[in-house]
Design an enzyme around this catalytic site. Structure first.
Site, PDB file in Angstrom:
ATOM      1  N   TYR A  90       0.851  -1.178   0.000  1.00 27.41           N
ATOM      2  CA  TYR A  90       0.000   0.000   0.000  1.00 27.41           C
ATOM      3  C   TYR A  90       0.891   1.234   0.000  1.00 27.41           C
ATOM      4  O   TYR A  90       1.840   1.324   0.790  1.00 27.41           O
ATOM      5  CB  TYR A  90      -0.827   0.076   1.276  1.00 27.41           C
ATOM      6  CG  TYR A  90      -2.092  -0.730   1.348  1.00 27.41           C
ATOM      7  CD1 TYR A  90      -2.985  -0.801   0.286  1.00 27.41           C
ATOM      8  CD2 TYR A  90      -2.426  -1.385   2.533  1.00 27.41           C
ATOM      9  CE1 TYR A  90      -4.163  -1.513   0.394  1.00 27.41           C
ATOM     10  CE2 TYR A  90      -3.603  -2.101   2.652  1.00 27.41           C
ATOM     11  CZ  TYR A  90      -4.471  -2.164   1.583  1.00 27.41           C
ATOM     12  OH  TYR A  90      -5.640  -2.866   1.693  1.00 27.41           O
ATOM     13  N   ASN A 135      -7.320   1.452   4.202  1.00 24.13           N
ATOM     14  CA  ASN A 135      -7.736   0.739   5.419  1.00 24.13           C
ATOM     15  C   ASN A 135      -6.505   0.410   6.255  1.00 24.13           C
ATOM     16  O   ASN A 135      -6.003   1.258   6.958  1.00 24.13           O
ATOM     17  CB  ASN A 135      -8.562  -0.496   5.093  1.00 24.13           C
ATOM     18  CG  ASN A 135      -9.532  -0.852   6.204  1.00 24.13           C
ATOM     19  OD1 ASN A 135     -10.456  -0.088   6.478  1.00 24.13           O
ATOM     20  ND2 ASN A 135      -9.336  -1.975   6.858  1.00 24.13           N
ATOM     21  N   ALA A 136      -6.036  -0.838   6.237  1.00 21.62           N
ATOM     22  CA  ALA A 136      -4.720  -1.208   6.778  1.00 21.62           C
ATOM     23  C   ALA A 136      -4.565  -0.969   8.269  1.00 21.62           C
ATOM     24  O   ALA A 136      -3.445  -0.898   8.765  1.00 21.62           O
ATOM     25  CB  ALA A 136      -3.612  -0.458   6.018  1.00 21.62           C
ATOM     26  N   GLU A 137      -5.671  -0.821   9.009  1.00 24.94           N
ATOM     27  CA  GLU A 137      -5.591  -0.479  10.432  1.00 24.94           C
ATOM     28  C   GLU A 137      -4.746   0.777  10.625  1.00 24.94           C
ATOM     29  O   GLU A 137      -4.116   0.972  11.662  1.00 24.94           O
ATOM     30  CB  GLU A 137      -5.043  -1.645  11.263  1.00 24.94           C
ATOM     31  CG  GLU A 137      -5.988  -2.814  11.377  1.00 24.94           C
ATOM     32  CD  GLU A 137      -6.115  -3.606  10.082  1.00 24.94           C
ATOM     33  OE1 GLU A 137      -7.246  -3.687   9.550  1.00 24.94           O
ATOM     34  OE2 GLU A 137      -5.096  -4.120   9.593  1.00 24.94           O
ATOM     35  N   ASN A 195      -9.755   0.380  -2.388  1.00 22.85           N
ATOM     36  CA  ASN A 195      -9.467  -0.779  -1.550  1.00 22.85           C
ATOM     37  C   ASN A 195     -10.733  -1.269  -0.867  1.00 22.85           C
ATOM     38  O   ASN A 195     -11.397  -0.506  -0.161  1.00 22.85           O
ATOM     39  CB  ASN A 195      -8.432  -0.412  -0.479  1.00 22.85           C
ATOM     40  CG  ASN A 195      -8.066  -1.602   0.379  1.00 22.85           C
ATOM     41  OD1 ASN A 195      -7.346  -2.488  -0.069  1.00 22.85           O
ATOM     42  ND2 ASN A 195      -8.572  -1.638   1.602  1.00 22.85           N
ATOM     43  N   GLU A 196     -11.046  -2.524  -1.106  1.00 21.46           N
ATOM     44  CA  GLU A 196     -12.223  -3.150  -0.484  1.00 21.46           C
ATOM     45  C   GLU A 196     -13.454  -2.236  -0.587  1.00 21.46           C
ATOM     46  O   GLU A 196     -14.210  -2.067   0.359  1.00 21.46           O
ATOM     47  CB  GLU A 196     -11.928  -3.532   0.962  1.00 21.46           C
ATOM     48  CG  GLU A 196     -10.863  -4.627   1.060  1.00 21.46           C
ATOM     49  CD  GLU A 196     -10.600  -5.099   2.472  1.00 21.46           C
ATOM     50  OE1 GLU A 196     -10.889  -4.344   3.420  1.00 21.46           O
ATOM     51  OE2 GLU A 196     -10.098  -6.227   2.635  1.00 21.46           O
ATOM     52  N   TYR A 265     -10.296 -13.398   5.086  1.00 18.18           N
ATOM     53  CA  TYR A 265      -9.637 -13.623   6.372  1.00 18.18           C
ATOM     54  C   TYR A 265     -10.446 -14.677   7.133  1.00 18.18           C
ATOM     55  O   TYR A 265     -11.205 -14.353   8.040  1.00 18.18           O
ATOM     56  CB  TYR A 265      -9.548 -12.319   7.161  1.00 18.18           C
ATOM     57  CG  TYR A 265      -8.635 -11.304   6.525  1.00 18.18           C
ATOM     58  CD1 TYR A 265      -7.338 -11.129   6.987  1.00 18.18           C
ATOM     59  CD2 TYR A 265      -9.053 -10.539   5.436  1.00 18.18           C
ATOM     60  CE1 TYR A 265      -6.486 -10.218   6.395  1.00 18.18           C
ATOM     61  CE2 TYR A 265      -8.213  -9.629   4.835  1.00 18.18           C
ATOM     62  CZ  TYR A 265      -6.933  -9.469   5.321  1.00 18.18           C
ATOM     63  OH  TYR A 265      -6.091  -8.562   4.724  1.00 18.18           O
ATOM     64  N   GLU A 308      -5.703 -10.004  -1.071  1.00 21.91           N
ATOM     65  CA  GLU A 308      -5.399 -10.130   0.351  1.00 21.91           C
ATOM     66  C   GLU A 308      -5.943 -11.466   0.833  1.00 21.91           C
ATOM     67  O   GLU A 308      -7.150 -11.700   0.792  1.00 21.91           O
ATOM     68  CB  GLU A 308      -6.043  -9.012   1.181  1.00 21.91           C
ATOM     69  CG  GLU A 308      -5.469  -7.641   0.969  1.00 21.91           C
ATOM     70  CD  GLU A 308      -6.143  -6.589   1.848  1.00 21.91           C
ATOM     71  OE1 GLU A 308      -6.564  -6.931   2.981  1.00 21.91           O
ATOM     72  OE2 GLU A 308      -6.257  -5.434   1.394  1.00 21.91           O
ATOM     73  N   TYR A 373       1.182  -8.509  13.451  1.00 22.92           N
ATOM     74  CA  TYR A 373       0.184  -9.230  12.657  1.00 22.92           C
ATOM     75  C   TYR A 373       0.373 -10.745  12.692  1.00 22.92           C
ATOM     76  O   TYR A 373      -0.257 -11.467  11.920  1.00 22.92           O
ATOM     77  CB  TYR A 373       0.203  -8.739  11.203  1.00 22.92           C
ATOM     78  CG  TYR A 373      -1.184  -8.638  10.589  1.00 22.92           C
ATOM     79  CD1 TYR A 373      -1.974  -7.518  10.815  1.00 22.92           C
ATOM     80  CD2 TYR A 373      -1.700  -9.660   9.814  1.00 22.92           C
ATOM     81  CE1 TYR A 373      -3.249  -7.426  10.268  1.00 22.92           C
ATOM     82  CE2 TYR A 373      -2.974  -9.575   9.271  1.00 22.92           C
ATOM     83  CZ  TYR A 373      -3.742  -8.460   9.498  1.00 22.92           C
ATOM     84  OH  TYR A 373      -4.999  -8.379   8.955  1.00 22.92           O
TER      85      TYR A 373
END
Length: 1013
Positions: A90, A135-137, A195-196, A265, A308, A373
């Site tokens: 990203y 996103n990506a936290e 993204n998403e 996920y 992902e 992670y």
């Protein structure tokens, strides 16, 4: 039609007459491209690059989570060494745009061109993912925080205000990427937009009612990408199997991209599994999800592509120290990644392959400083069993060329003689090679299940093994059994041992197989007549049987490496799992396909990064953490070997390798963290503090464009005044008397706040892992009110980041502020935050690095600040740990310097360890600073993270280091905090981190800081 054809193929395959149906399967799916190039093409089976099919095994890393460009090589070399053909990243709009007038792709780690150059040097393709939302936290999902005020609309749509905001950033990152496309000889292969963003449809996607706003937004992003030189296929990643957005097979509505993908996920993207039940259903450990039918329905003409797939899970506030690797460790990697192969996936990228950290305010409220992670490469850059387990499969997919074109012929327990085991049969319609992915019938079960497998081969239908002990699935495991597998000019009729990789030396193939320690394997090589044991380390019950026009071999393998040779020139290396973990296949080329003649095989070291062949000399680079042997399989012309530039004394073995030994690295000991100094860092709590300086602004707005309107005025949303990160300080003035105040603050999960009146502590909201907003009715009963001068109420609050997706606009600040027992109310408010606000005072570390604490504003955390007039702190010692203590509710800053002298030719990883002494209060918050970088948020009342890795480059391994700790005591008990540091691992390494010149990453204190007092 597809399902009918598959059923027909199963029937015909069992009868041994499948060729005609297979031809039909091939012609049904023509190759596609985007009309701009034919370098990257695709079809129902896989991606194709320069005319070759490829299994894309990729892993994600985020350069902005490891802001030391020299270390990007380390991460990418480790990804390459694991057998990956690609990596993904990203790009972060937030990281490059400190304000709406700046886009910075040149300063420090913001220059991303080394990533593209490393990809070509190392030989990996790139999946580029620029957002603008990621996103990506990440804080606000990667949006720069200046867009969260409401001034740019609700975001992620075609609002011109939002479009004008993202266009400069997106244009710049697109132009950079356009210079590094595979179409021009570089290695970027696809370009993901957004993204998403599964928003193509209003309501039920099966009704296909277009969301015109979302479609218009996607068209804008597509146009920008094309206008700025991207000729690669554009891709997207659907967030789940329910949205069906942006794929041309599903609909011809607007906004569609070239190739759609699916994110998944299955064991939850967070250690808090309750967050995933709406997507995945009730959580059952090791329960898989079905993807094959989704891809057949949603995008049948495209590869089964997963931009992902779960590489781990992030650790939320309150999660366990070190994360939750219990059900996402090496067993997860073994089972779920093989499951994807059984589902015909031929392109997947693990999120994350390396997580790293969240320095400064990079994180969203859902997670703390660690972004480890539970990824295959840990946040301290070490590799662990999950990395090795992933490598076992990635190396296989790199060498199994026929795996890139298969149909699912059937699945079920009918393939085995044990109803507890099922198999998925994949078959290449052109070569007839097959791959049988085997699993427990219920993947959540971990029983030890023996079985035989029915396979359809060129020699007919066989039940294997025939002579060896049964195949076993012992625990949460899967195995892929191959038939008619081509390696070099030879063919493996079948093997119950898994294929790791193979290489061809001097026109003779070396095949590498592996089994779990103590298990048996059986394989049959077509055309061979005789076999012999050249090395038996852990082998037993070895048998050679002539049959099927070749030679079948069966054996059991305990710990070690066995080498067999056959009369047709084939060499087979059989490894147990432990030995396979230390087995490497470095490429001799930067071609991501790694042709079969362009690698060597090496057993022994902790890590092999690279190998270069020049004449008779083989130069190997890598890492050693313990003394070990080096066993090298290479062409016969290789006569000498070097390791990290030093000649290795080798000898030729009877099994055809060159063998030597490597010494352990020298040990090191870190100096003690001592000689601490400290000073109070909350002068703002006193009424006579002067807040007229550059650090402060009037908080006097009476309107806001934020969709959430405040309960009271003025608007006390910090972002509206240009202060976006962490701790902010609000000074509310009022005259006369009052009995108290009602204050409601919003700061995100795990945030906290404290209040003082005229220097006297009132109360704190300590926070918890889930609450994002909290109010207190503050009593002034025990405080001293001024009657002749203004009273000052100080509110200190931190925030843990801005929420993601639609929550990015959720305000941070005071939602409601009312005086109690007073008719006059507050006369005015002043606000301080990050020094310079959005002005990017420290462009190297960036605007996300600092909060608004006095110590940070004036630069106490920076190298070169003069603390000579500070008193030395009498820190207590608990073992090697310094214990820093004070009394009273305030903020105190502790500071020391400490030299490091790390030896050359080593890679060293160092972590700081924070703790609370036994019996001491946990009602405090702390921040760790290392050479000016905020590298850890420690909230012992809420979270459990105590270990904070800090990379080389942030730490000076050949000089003085400035260490700071800001401690905010939220009660009158004050605080006691322990601090120590430790070596995570030490390796003799080609990385040689101590030799790096990284001083530009650590700019020092400047006089400009004084004005922010």
């Amino acid at each position: 039609m597809t399902r009918i054809l598959n059923c027909l193929l199963v029937l015909l395959a069992c009868l041994g007459v499948s060729s005609k149906a297979e031809d039909q399967a091939v012609t049904q799916w023509p190759l596609q491209d985007n009309g701009l190039n034919t370098v990257v093409q695709w079809d129902h089976y896989s991606f194709q690059i320069n005319g070759q099919r490829i299994f894309i095994f990729s892993g994600e890393f985020h350069y902005w989570r490891i802001p030391v460009p020299a270390l990007w090589r380390d991460i990418l070399e480790k990804i390459k060494a694991a057998g990956f053909t690609a990596f993904a990243f990203y790009s972060s709009w937030a990281y490059h745009a400190p304000n709406n007038a700046t886009v910075d792709f040149t300063t420090g780690a913001r220059d991303i061109t080394p990533i593209f150059e490393l990809a070509k040097e190392l030989g990996m393709y790139i999946i580029v993912r620029p957002g603008p939302y990621v996103n990506a936290e990440a804080n606000a999902g990667g949006f720069p925080l200046w867009v969260t005020t409401g001034d740019y609309g609700t975001l992620r749509n075609d609002d011109t205000r939002y479009t004008n905001a993202w266009t400069p950033y997106f244009t710049e990152v697109t132009e950079i990427t356009s210079r590094y496309q595979v179409t021009d000889g570089h290695y970027s292969i696809v370009y993901q937009i957004e993204n998403e963003y599964g928003n193509q449809w209003l309501g039920d996607p099966t009704l296909r009612v277009p969301n015109e706003t979302a479609i218009a937004y996607m068209e804008l992003l597509k146009a920008n990408a094309r206008d700025n030189g991207i000729t690669l296929p554009l891709t997207v990643n659907d967030p789940n199997m329910k949205t069906h957005s942006w794929g041309k097979d599903w609909s011809d509505a607007g906004g569609n991209v070239d190739v759609a993908g699916l994110d998944s996920y299955p064991s939850c993207w967070t250690c808090d599994i309750s967050q995933c039940t709406s997507t995945n259903g009730a959580y059952v450990p090791f329960q898989v999800l079905e993807y094959h039918d989704y891809f057949q329905e949603s995008q049948p003409s495209m590869p089964a592509f997963m931009p992902e797939f779960q590489g781990g899970s992030y650790n939320p506030w309150g999660g366990p120290e070190g994360g939750c690797p219990g059900d996402i460790g090496d067993d997860f990697a073994n089972l779920f990644y093989r499951w994807n192969i059984g589902q015909r996936v031929t392109a997947m990228s693990l999120y994350m392959m390396f997580g790293g950290q969240n320095p400064g305010a990079m994180a969203a409220p859902v997670t703390a400083s660690s972004y480890d992670y539970s990824a295959p490469i840990s946040e301290d850059r070490s590799i662990w069993s999950k990395y090795h387990e992933t490598k076992l499969l990635a190396l296989f997919t790199r060498s199994a060329k026929d795996l890139t074109m298969t149909e699912l012929m059937g699945n079920g327990t009918q393939y085995t003689d044990n109803p507890a085991v099922r198999a998925y049969e994949l078959r290449n319609p052109e070569t007839n090679s097959a791959f049988y992915a085997t699993f427990h019938s219920n993947t959540s079960i971990s029983t030890n299940e023996p079985f035989h497998l029915k396979v359809n081969t060129s020699a007919g239908v066989l039940t294997v093994p025939k002579y060896a002990s049964t195949i076993r699935l012992n625990g949460h495991q899967s195995k892929i059994i191959v038939t008619d597998f081509t390696f070099g000019s030879k063919s493996l009729l079948y093997s119950t041992a898994e294929v790791l990789t193979y290489a061809v030396f001097d026109k003779k193939p070396t095949l590498v197989l592996w089994v779990p320690t103590g298990e048996s394997g059986e394989f049959s090589i077509k055309g061979a007549k005789k076999g012999s044991i050249k090395k038996c380390q852990g082998c037993s019950r070895v048998k050679f049987i002539k049959e099927h026009g070749g030679l079948t071999t069966s054996l059991t393998q305990s710990a070690g490496m066995t080498v067999l040779e056959f009369d047709d020139g084939v060499r087979v290396i059989l490894l147990d799992r432990t030995s396979a973990y230390d087995f490497w296949a470095p490429a001799l080329t930067n071609d991501p396909f790694v042709p079969e003649t362009e690698s060597v095989l090496i057993q022994g070291p902790y890590l092999v990064r690279d190998a270069k062949l020049s004449g008779s000399k083989l130069a190997i680079t890598g890492d050693v953490v313990n003394a070990t042997t080096l066993d090298v399989f290479a062409p016969k012309g290789v006569k000498s070997v070097t390791w990290n530039g030093k000649k290795v004394d080798t000898h030729s073995t009877e099994y055809g390798s060159l063998k030597g030994s490597l010494d352990a690295p020298q040990s090191i000991k870190l100096p003690a963290l001592a000689s601490w100094k400290s000073k109070d860092s909350l002068p703002e709590r006193f009424a006579d503090y002067d807040d007229s300086g550059a650090a402060w602004v009037d908080a006097n707005h009476m309107t806001t464009l934020n969709p959430r309107t405040p309960t009271s005025l003025p608007v006390l949303y910090a972002d509206q005044y240009g202060f976006h990160n962490g701790v902010r300080l609000w000074r509310g003035y009022f005259n006369g008397t009052a009995t108290g105040a009602f204050i409601n603050v919003q700061g995100g999960s795990a945030f906290g706040w404290s209040a003082w009146l005229n220097g006297e502590f009132l109360a704190s909201h300590l926070g918890n892992a889930t609450t994002s907003q909290a109010n207190l009715s503050l009593s002034f009963t025990d405080a001293t009110l001024h009657t002749d001068t203004p009273n000052v109420l100080l509110i200190v609050h931190d925030d843990t980041g801005h929420d993601q997706t639609t929550g990015a606009l959720n305000p941070r600040g005071i939602m409601d502020a009312k005086l109690l027992g007073s008719d006059s109310g507050f006369t005015h408010w002043r606000l301080a935050g990050t020094a310079g606000g959005e002005s990017d005072l420290d462009p190297v570390r960036g605007v996300y690095n600092e909060d608004g604490l006095f110590a940070e504003r004036v630069g106490w955390h920076l190298p070169g600040f003069d603390d000579s007039d500070w008193g030395e702190e009498g820190s207590a010692k608990d073992s090697t740990t310094s214990v820093l203590s004070f009394e009273g509710a305030t903020v105190r800053f502790f500071r020391t310097t400490c030299p490091l002298d790390i030896p050359a030719h080593t890679d060293v990883s160092i972590s700081f360890v924070l703790s609370t002494p036994a019996g001491a209060t946990t009602e405090y918050r702390a921040q760790l600073f290392v050479n000016g970088y905020q590298y850890g948020r420690y909230n012992p009342y809420i979270g459990n993270q105590v270990v904070y890795p800090v990379p080389v480059g942030i730490l000076d391994y050949k000089g003085e280091n400035t260490i700071g700790v800001a401690v905010w005591a939220q009660s009158e008990e004050g605080a006691s905090i322990g601090i120590d540091w430790r070596v995570n691992y030490l390796a003799d390494s080609s990385l040689d981190v101590a030799s790096w010149d990284t001083k530009d990453l650590r700019p020092g204190w400047t006089e400009e800081r004084v004005k922010y007092a």
